[in-house]
Design a protein around this motif. Structure first.
Motif, PDB file in Angstrom:
ATOM      1  N   VAL A 162       0.869  -1.194   0.007  1.00  0.00           N
ATOM      2  CA  VAL A 162       0.123   0.212  -0.010  1.00  0.00           C
ATOM      3  C   VAL A 162       0.929   1.203  -0.083  1.00  0.00           C
ATOM      4  O   VAL A 162       0.463   2.220  -0.680  1.00  0.00           O
ATOM      5  CB  VAL A 162      -0.794  -0.116   1.177  1.00  0.00           C
ATOM      6  N   MET A 163       1.968   1.141   0.688  1.00  0.00           N
ATOM      7  CA  MET A 163       2.823   2.338   0.813  1.00  0.00           C
ATOM      8  C   MET A 163       3.588   2.669  -0.482  1.00  0.00           C
ATOM      9  O   MET A 163       3.839   3.765  -0.949  1.00  0.00           O
ATOM     10  CB  MET A 163       3.762   2.130   2.036  1.00  0.00           C
ATOM     11  N   SER A 164       3.909   1.440  -1.191  1.00  0.00           N
ATOM     12  CA  SER A 164       4.808   1.594  -2.198  1.00  0.00           C
ATOM     13  C   SER A 164       3.715   1.988  -3.431  1.00  0.00           C
ATOM     14  O   SER A 164       4.261   2.935  -4.166  1.00  0.00           O
ATOM     15  CB  SER A 164       5.475   0.490  -2.545  1.00  0.00           C
ATOM     16  N   TRP A 165       2.633   1.647  -3.378  1.00  0.00           N
ATOM     17  CA  TRP A 165       1.427   1.921  -4.297  1.00  0.00           C
ATOM     18  C   TRP A 165       1.148   3.542  -4.206  1.00  0.00           C
ATOM     19  O   TRP A 165       1.282   4.369  -5.373  1.00  0.00           O
ATOM     20  CB  TRP A 165       0.337   1.308  -4.173  1.00  0.00           C
ATOM     21  N   ALA A 166       1.015   4.138  -2.995  1.00  0.00           N
ATOM     22  CA  ALA A 166       0.670   5.476  -2.659  1.00  0.00           C
ATOM     23  C   ALA A 166       1.962   6.363  -2.971  1.00  0.00           C
ATOM     24  O   ALA A 166       1.659   7.379  -3.901  1.00  0.00           O
ATOM     25  CB  ALA A 166       0.382   5.783  -1.158  1.00  0.00           C
ATOM     26  N   VAL A 167       3.178   5.882  -2.837  1.00  0.00           N
ATOM     27  CA  VAL A 167       4.166   7.233  -3.049  1.00  0.00           C
ATOM     28  C   VAL A 167       4.394   6.935  -4.709  1.00  0.00           C
ATOM     29  O   VAL A 167       4.718   7.848  -5.164  1.00  0.00           O
ATOM     30  CB  VAL A 167       5.599   6.370  -2.450  1.00  0.00           C
ATOM     31  N   LEU A 168       4.483   5.945  -5.401  1.00  0.00           N
ATOM     32  CA  LEU A 168       4.694   5.668  -6.721  1.00  0.00           C
ATOM     33  C   LEU A 168       3.435   6.485  -7.444  1.00  0.00           C
ATOM     34  O   LEU A 168       3.630   7.325  -8.371  1.00  0.00           O
ATOM     35  CB  LEU A 168       4.737   4.378  -7.231  1.00  0.00           C
ATOM     36  N   LEU A 169       2.120   6.449  -6.948  1.00  0.00           N
ATOM     37  CA  LEU A 169       1.005   7.328  -7.597  1.00  0.00           C
ATOM     38  C   LEU A 169       1.301   8.724  -7.427  1.00  0.00           C
ATOM     39  O   LEU A 169       0.898   9.630  -8.247  1.00  0.00           O
ATOM     40  CB  LEU A 169      -0.323   6.935  -7.069  1.00  0.00           C
ATOM     41  N   PHE A 170       1.785   9.064  -6.434  1.00  0.00           N
ATOM     42  CA  PHE A 170       1.908  10.596  -5.734  1.00  0.00           C
ATOM     43  C   PHE A 170       2.994  10.997  -6.737  1.00  0.00           C
ATOM     44  O   PHE A 170       3.023  12.150  -7.098  1.00  0.00           O
ATOM     45  CB  PHE A 170       2.665  10.627  -4.306  1.00  0.00           C
ATOM     46  N   LEU A 171       4.157  10.407  -7.114  1.00  0.00           N
ATOM     47  CA  LEU A 171       5.178  10.538  -7.989  1.00  0.00           C
ATOM     48  C   LEU A 171       4.715  10.698  -9.392  1.00  0.00           C
ATOM     49  O   LEU A 171       5.124  11.878 -10.011  1.00  0.00           O
ATOM     50  CB  LEU A 171       6.354   9.832  -7.979  1.00  0.00           C
TER      51      LEU A 171
ATOM     52  N   ILE B 154      -0.246  12.851 -14.112  1.00  0.00           N
ATOM     53  CA  ILE B 154      -1.221  11.736 -14.200  1.00  0.00           C
ATOM     54  C   ILE B 154      -2.049  12.122 -12.993  1.00  0.00           C
ATOM     55  O   ILE B 154      -1.471  12.164 -11.873  1.00  0.00           O
ATOM     56  CB  ILE B 154      -0.507  10.716 -14.006  1.00  0.00           C
ATOM     57  N   LYS B 155      -3.348  12.146 -13.455  1.00  0.00           N
ATOM     58  CA  LYS B 155      -4.621  11.969 -12.359  1.00  0.00           C
ATOM     59  C   LYS B 155      -4.362  10.968 -11.216  1.00  0.00           C
ATOM     60  O   LYS B 155      -4.026   9.788 -11.684  1.00  0.00           O
ATOM     61  CB  LYS B 155      -5.993  12.204 -12.878  1.00  0.00           C
TER      62      LYS B 155
END
Length: 78
Positions: free
Chosen positions: A52-61, A67-68
């Motif tokens: 979950v944390m890696s997903w959130a960080v990569l989406l934030f980047l 990218i929305k």
């Protein structure tokens, strides 16, 4: 165009990474249930948290490159 390619690559890698960690966590939970080993529950929870944390960080980047974010993570204007 280059910004879009970097953003879409980051967003795609976020979903792939989250899927891999979800599969690993499900395997750990299944092994914990099959063998009755409580330590594997902690490992599964750790893998789920890491995913979950890696997903959130990569989406934030990815959002920094235009990218929305998905609806789940967007802020609501109230």
């Amino acid at each position: 165009m280059r910004r879009f390619i970097v953003g879409i690559t980051l967003a795609t890698s976020a979903w792939v990474c989250a899927g891999i960690y979800l599969i690993l966590a499900a395997q750990a939970f299944g092994k914990a249930a099959a063998h009755g080993n409580a330590s594997l529950l902690g490992e599964g929870a750790y893998l789920l948290f890491l995913g979950v944390m890696s997903w959130a960080v990569l989406l934030f980047l990815g959002s920094l490159f235009g990218i929305k974010l998905p609806r789940l993570t967007r802020k609501k204007n109230r």
